[in-house]
Design an enzyme around this catalytic site. Structure first.
Site, short mmCIF file in Angstrom:
data_model
loop_
_atom_site.label_atom_id
_atom_site.label_comp_id
_atom_site.label_asym_id
_atom_site.label_seq_id
_atom_site.Cartn_x
_atom_site.Cartn_y
_atom_site.Cartn_z
N SER A 17 0.84 -1.29 0.05
CA SER A 17 0.00 -0.12 -0.03
C SER A 17 0.73 1.39 0.04
O SER A 17 0.33 2.39 -0.20
CB SER A 17 -0.74 0.03 1.24
N ASN A 93 7.17 -8.23 1.35
CA ASN A 93 8.00 -6.92 1.46
C ASN A 93 7.27 -6.30 2.93
O ASN A 93 8.11 -5.54 3.56
CB ASN A 93 7.47 -5.96 0.53
N TYR A 162 14.72 -5.95 15.11
CA TYR A 162 14.29 -5.86 13.84
C TYR A 162 15.59 -6.32 12.87
O TYR A 162 15.55 -7.23 11.99
CB TYR A 162 14.36 -4.30 13.32
N ILE A 194 16.32 3.86 2.88
CA ILE A 194 15.12 4.31 1.95
C ILE A 194 14.25 5.40 2.28
O ILE A 194 13.80 5.16 3.36
CB ILE A 194 14.71 2.96 1.29
#
Ligand code: NAD
Length: 255
Positions: A17, A93, A162, A194
């Site tokens: 999304s 992802n 993470y 990113i």
């Protein structure tokens, strides 16, 4: 007119999304794939991704599922398969991060991050693989992170859960590449910093320190990750499986 690379193929991008997932959806649509855009909780953002796909002349559909649930992920596959048949191209992802100090990390945060980043990857791949094996074709890219390759030296007080989850994704993808070949190729992409919603709250000072350590002299764009992902899914990468490719502007280099 030349046939597009993924014409007739169905792709699923989890967490499509926004951010990196959205850019991947658009890239795969440009290559001719029909794109199933998975989203967790924001149908409006997912609909914007679908609009971008349509603007590329592509097509796809929206599929809600929290990938940390095996049942919900399975129900999503049921819906995609009912509409399109087998998922040929899978990009895992969907991911979450906590940038809190490790001192504030607790068992709940640990479980939450592992359940989306690692369990979610497992759920998506496991549900996809039977039909991919049956049709003797499947291409999978798992989105990891440079934090999955080496712990951050710039932010070394953070990202334990993470980094652990993203290392495990690399290991999982390697094992899957061994187990599922030759029908299915499985590779990882490990992005550096990113610019997305995930990283927008980073301090300017931290961002500048990271850029100063990056040979490319900039942060990454979602499209940087999308191009590499597209390549690894494409026939140009037909002899590449079980690998992890870094896109970090040189911040992290593999031996
Ligand atoms: P983002 O937060 O903008 O997007 C993450 C997406 O995952 C969102 O669409 C979100 O809704 C979705 N998602 C989260 N939990 C989900 C769940 N349980 N089920 C389904 N969807 C879920 O972040 P991004 O930067 O676009 O990150 C995409 C991937 O790239 C993540 O796996 C992230 O860890 C990885 N990554 C990002 C960076 C970066 O610097 N942005 C660097 C390395 C790796």
């Amino acid at each position: 007119m030349t046939q597009k690379e993924f014409a007739g193929r169905t792709a699923l991008v989890t967490g499509g999304s926004r951010g990196i997932g959205r850019a991947i959806c658009v890239r795969l649509a440009r290559a001719g794939a029909w794109v199933a855009v998975n989203y967790a909780a924001n149908p409006d953002a997912a609909a914007e991704t679908l609009e971008l796909i349509t603007a590329e002349g592509g097509s796809g559909g929206l599929f809600q599922a929290d990938v940390s649930s095996f049942e919900a992920t399975g129900a999503m596959y049921d819906a995609i398969e009912a509409e399109r048949g087998t998922v040929d191209l899978l990009v895992t992802n969907a991911g979450i991060a906590s940038f809190d100090d490790n001192a504030d990390m607790n068992a709940d945060v640990w479980r939450q991050i592992l359940s989306v980043n690692l369990d979610g990857t497992f759920h998506s791949v496991w549900r996809a693989k039977e039909r991919m094996l049956a049709q003797e074709y499947g291409r999978i890219v798992c989105i990891s992170s440079i934090n999955g390759i080496a712990p951050s030296r710039i932010r070394r007080d953070r990202l334990i859960a993470y980094g652990t989850s993203k290392s495990a994704v690399i290991s999982f993808a390697r094992s899957c590449a061994m187990a599922l070949g030759p029908a299915i190729r499985v590779n990882c992409v490990a992005p550096g910093l990113i610019d997305t919603d995930m990283t927008k709250d980073m301090s300017e000072e931290m961002r500048e320190r990271i850029i100063a350590s990056t040979p490319a002299g900039r942060t990454g764009k979602p499209e940087d990750v999308a191009e590499l992902t597209y390549f690894l899914l494409s026939d140009a990468a037909d002899f590449v499986t079980g690998q992890t490719y870094v896109t970090s502007g040189g911040l992290v280099t593999l031996p």
